[in-house]
Structures are given as C-alpha cells and as structure tokens.
Design a protein around this motif. Sequence first.
Motif, short mmCIF file in Angstrom:
data_model
loop_
_atom_site.label_atom_id
_atom_site.label_comp_id
_atom_site.label_asym_id
_atom_site.label_seq_id
_atom_site.Cartn_x
_atom_site.Cartn_y
_atom_site.Cartn_z
N LEU A 172 2.59 -20.41 -38.18
CA LEU A 172 3.86 -20.41 -37.43
C LEU A 172 3.57 -20.31 -35.93
O LEU A 172 4.15 -21.05 -35.13
N MET A 173 2.66 -19.41 -35.55
CA MET A 173 2.35 -19.27 -34.12
C MET A 173 1.67 -20.53 -33.60
O MET A 173 1.94 -20.99 -32.49
N ASP A 185 14.95 -29.25 -27.52
CA ASP A 185 15.15 -27.85 -27.89
C ASP A 185 16.31 -27.63 -28.85
O ASP A 185 16.46 -26.54 -29.41
N THR A 201 4.34 -23.06 -33.11
CA THR A 201 5.17 -22.72 -31.96
C THR A 201 4.46 -23.09 -30.65
O THR A 201 5.10 -23.58 -29.71
N VAL A 249 4.92 -26.79 -30.24
CA VAL A 249 6.30 -27.16 -29.89
C VAL A 249 6.60 -26.80 -28.44
O VAL A 249 7.32 -27.52 -27.74
N THR A 250 6.06 -25.68 -27.99
CA THR A 250 6.36 -25.18 -26.65
C THR A 250 5.59 -25.92 -25.57
O THR A 250 6.08 -26.12 -24.47
N LEU A 278 9.85 -25.47 -37.47
CA LEU A 278 9.36 -24.10 -37.32
C LEU A 278 9.92 -23.16 -38.38
O LEU A 278 9.38 -22.09 -38.63
N GLN A 279 11.03 -23.57 -38.99
CA GLN A 279 11.67 -22.70 -39.97
C GLN A 279 10.93 -22.66 -41.31
O GLN A 279 11.18 -21.79 -42.12
N GLN A 290 12.02 -28.30 -34.02
CA GLN A 290 12.69 -26.98 -34.04
C GLN A 290 13.03 -26.58 -35.47
O GLN A 290 12.92 -25.42 -35.84
N MET A 323 1.28 -14.97 -28.54
CA MET A 323 1.45 -16.11 -29.45
C MET A 323 0.17 -16.94 -29.48
O MET A 323 -0.33 -17.30 -30.56
N VAL A 348 7.05 -29.05 -23.31
CA VAL A 348 8.08 -28.68 -22.35
C VAL A 348 7.47 -27.83 -21.23
O VAL A 348 7.79 -28.02 -20.05
N LEU A 349 6.56 -26.92 -21.57
CA LEU A 349 5.93 -26.11 -20.53
C LEU A 349 5.13 -26.98 -19.58
O LEU A 349 5.13 -26.76 -18.37
#
Lengths: 305, 301
Positions: free
Chosen positions: B268-269, B233, B272, B275-276, B254-255, B251, B42, B279-280
């Motif tokens: 999109l990647m 999430d 993502t 967005v990720t 992303l659609q 979330q 990604m 939290v990571l």
Amino acid sequence: MLESWRYFWNNPGRRRVMLMAYLFIAPVVLYVFVTSFIPMFTSLYLSFTRYNALSAAKWIGLANYRDILLRDTLFWRALRNTVQYSLEVLPVNIALSLGLAILINRKLRGITLFRTLYYLPVVTSAIAVSMIWMWLYERNLGLINLLLDQFGIGPVDWLGKPGLALHSIAAMRVWKGIGWNMVIYLAGLQGIPQYLYEAAMLDGASTWQQFRKITWPMLKPVTYYVITMGLISTLQAFTELYAMSRGTGGPLDSTTTIGFLIYQQAFQYYEMGKASAIAFILFVAIFALSLINVKFFQSRVEGGV
Amino acid sequence: MQTKVARGMQIRELGAEALKKVLLYAGLAAVGVVMAGPFLWMLLSSFKPDLELFAYPPVWWPKHFMLDHYRYAFLNVSFGRYFLNSFLVAAIATAANVFFTSLAGYAFARLEFFGKNAIFFLLLGTMMIPSQVTLIPVFIIAKRFPLTGGNNILGAGGTGLIDSYGGLLFPYLIMVFGVFLVRQFFMSIPRDLDDAARIDGASEFGIYWRICLPLSRPVLATLAIFVFTNVWDDFLWPLVITNSEKMRTVQLGLQIFQSQFLVNWGPLMAATVVVTLPVLMVFMLGQKYFIRGIATTGLKG
C-alpha cells in the motif's frame, strides 16, 4: 433589450462577431447546461420521488424530507458529525495557516524550500494522504503510537474508537489544508501597506499590538473568504472519511457525514430519491454561504483590499 | 570610549538578531518535519521488508532496502493498468479543458455580443452548485447515454457509459473555472494586436489561435496543471461510475490493499508513493503555476 439586440443584429460586422462569439462559447454553455444546470433541477425533482435507478421514479411528495427530518436519526447524526468536523478543522486551520504565513512572509535564505514543504500535503490527493495517515495512526505499529510508546503512552486506537475517530480525521484534514490557506494569507499579507507598520513602530507599538491593530483587521476580508470557502468544502467532506473508515462511516457511524450519507444512500442502498433530498438540503446551506461569500467578495473588491 | 560602547551595543544587537534568526529557522524546520515527515515515513516504509516493517522495537531506518512491495503492487495487483487509466483520462480532460475554456474565455474577454454579461454570470452561478447535488443526475445521464453500452436511442435497455472510459471522462471535460481564469488573462492582452491582425485579414479564430493562445502559455499551464491534478486526484466519480477491475483509476486502486480487517501495508505504501510521485514532480517543476491558480481564483477542487 430589443434595442440592444438590434444594435448587434443590424450591423453586418457586429453580427458576424456576435455569431462567432456564440460559436466559441457554445461548447461550454451547452456542456454546463447539460451537466450542471439541468441536473440541479433533476435533483430537486428526484428528491420528491422514490427512485432506485432501475425502475421509473415514483412521485411521493414530501415523504423523503419528512423521513429525513423527522424519522431518520442517522441524518441528524451525520449533520452533527459534519458540523463538528467543520468546527474542529476551520479554527485550527486558520490559526496555524495565518501563523505560518506571518512566519514565512519575509526575505530569508531557503524560505522557498519551507514554503514548498508546507505545500506538499495540499498537492497530494485526499486518498493518498488518507492512506499515509492510516499507516501513521495504525494501532500497533503506526508511527504516532511508536513515538508515544517511547514515553510509555498508548497504544491509542486513533481510528477505531467511536469517540476519537472523527477528531483523528479532522487533525489530518488540518494538516492537509494548512498550506493552501497559508498561500491565500500570504497574498493578503503582501497587500497590507508597509507604512502602517512603520508608523506603528514609530509610536512604539509592540509586535502583538501591531498584529491586533493592523494585521488582523486588514486581513478580515481574507479571513472571511477563507472561512466561507473552508465551510463549503468541509460541509461536503467525503473522501477522507470514506477512506479512513474503510468505506463504513464507522466505527458506529461516528464518521458518517452528510457527504458520506449521500453516497451511502444513493450508491449502496440505491435510495436515489432520499439521497437527492439530503443533497438538496446540503445545497441550500452551501448556496446561502456562497451568497454571503459573494457579497463580501464584492465589498472586498470595492474596498480595494 | 564612546565608539567602543557603541560597538558593544551593536554587537549585542547583532547577537540578538542572530539568535532570533536561529529560533526562526528552528521553528520553520520543526513545522517542516511535521509537514514532510509523513511522506518520508511512507517512503521508508515502502522499502522495508515486512520483518522490519512489523518489528518491535521499531526499525526506524530500513536495514535492507528492497523493492518487493513495488513489485507486488505492479505484478500481483495490476497497478500499471490503473496508472494508464488515470493518465489517459486526466490527459484527455486536460486537453479538452484547455481548448474549450480558452475558446469561451476569448469570446468573453474580447468579443462583443448580445447577452454577454447575463450568460457570464449564469456560468459563474453554476460554479456554486456543489458536486454532490449533481452527482446522482450526472450518474443517470451516464447510465442512460443513448447508443452506448447496449442502450437504444432513447437511452434505455443497457448500462450506458457505466464502467467505460467515456463514463470516466465526461464529467471532467469542461470545468467552468477555466473560463474565468483565461478570460482574466486575455483581457490584459493589448487590443492593438488583434486590430492589426484583423486589418491583415485574420479571422476571429485565427486571432485566438495565433495571437492570444501563444501569448497565454503561463495561464494555460496553470489551467492544465489544475485540471490534470484534479482529475488525477478525484475519487468519488471513479468510485461511482466504474465497477470492473480493468477500469479502476489509481485512487481507487489504493483501496484494494485493504479489507475490513487486514491491510497490506508494505505494498500500500509503495503504491501510494507511485500515485503521489507524478503530481509532486509536476508541482516541484511548476510551482509558480500551482500557486498562481490558487492566488487568482481561490479555488481548489
């Protein structure tokens, strides 16, 4: 009861503490009452009506249930998909997460790094993970097909073939969930007394025998817990199926699950009564599972494992 | 002689031991590649120009690192706004949960009152109600919320909380699970402390606020992380309750890089990744709190 009430009420000190306590729990209790408890009964009521959220609900008795169970082929299709999805995800997930837990249940340099890596998919949102895997599964340029191409295989249309899409999504779900069950199994493994293994080794038991005769039986309550919790969550599966079928439940309804069907009926077709009936059928199934779970959880606590 | 033989055996054993270790590490690393590989792919994809992204034979490692996809996600698509929405809702929900559930947890752990066990088990029972059963009624509550979105006092006439921050927020305000988590911890704090405080004239709220809360930072951190990530999430509720572009959460955001037939993979990647990442990062910093939340409750949203 009355006796107990008097015990608190007639003593000024105890009464003051009691009223304080009621004040402290009031927000939570009221909130839960309004957003969970009443909605459960509203949902049951709506399941006997035709309702589109605009005009008033019209009582139609058991018609929704009759339609769903006797006429609606999509419901049965969704039920089959949901059960199949659960049966594919759970056993693989359990086998892999238990294996991994055993593998990392030791003092080794760098073991926390591996544990962190294995846990990454768990903390990532279902949507983000779905997007990543849609890209991996892409028919022409996805990583998986590119790798297969090195061996002259493919291209495989992972999410586009009706017979394959559900399996592809299940594989992703396994990948996402392993880390979580691994942590639960790890806690279980650390609860097994070491002397059992020492005694077994004195008797010359092989590693496999130790697993069969000690680890697996001792972990039974954990496995039970993992299965019921897993079932409760896969039976409700929605997000990854919605995302990876691009909101269609397709191809050809092959990824339409009960969770997806509820959403579709309620918020795409505005059949809120029918959707409530489906939700209630799901609820009964999950409630039964939860009760079994509670029973086993209790016996686990009493058993001291 | 004999010592030589013994040493030989020792060395052979050590050799077997080392081989086992190497195999173990190889296995752990292989699994690590499977678990982390998709994230790496990604990340790499998000930096590749389209020419490399869609090249055949494939370009594994980007030849030109570029940020165009990120720029696109933030400028052409208002991802900044989605980010703000998600952050606001998750932050307020976290604060509300920490306060209300710890307050109730305190009462259940340390105060005596009539009906305590009955109320406690009723709360426990509501946790078994699947969210899909309450989804439609909660949606109706939002729609018919009095005096909002053009509704009259009876909740008729307008759209209520649909497509508003209030609507996005209100199902997240209290998650019962927090009550159990905090109660468990509060029960372990020695009671001598509150008795001493009581003699000094502290109120019940004072004992909760000044003694129990400061002592329970670890468990409150666990709770906060749990709530924040769950809200951040969540997908189904924002999908149902919002419909305008400016109310979208990340979330949902992303659609919009995809239509039925076409997906804009690069942006999109990139989105993502964005967005990720939060939290990571929280996970890397507070790993033990994450894991404890699961180990003590076995729950994940």
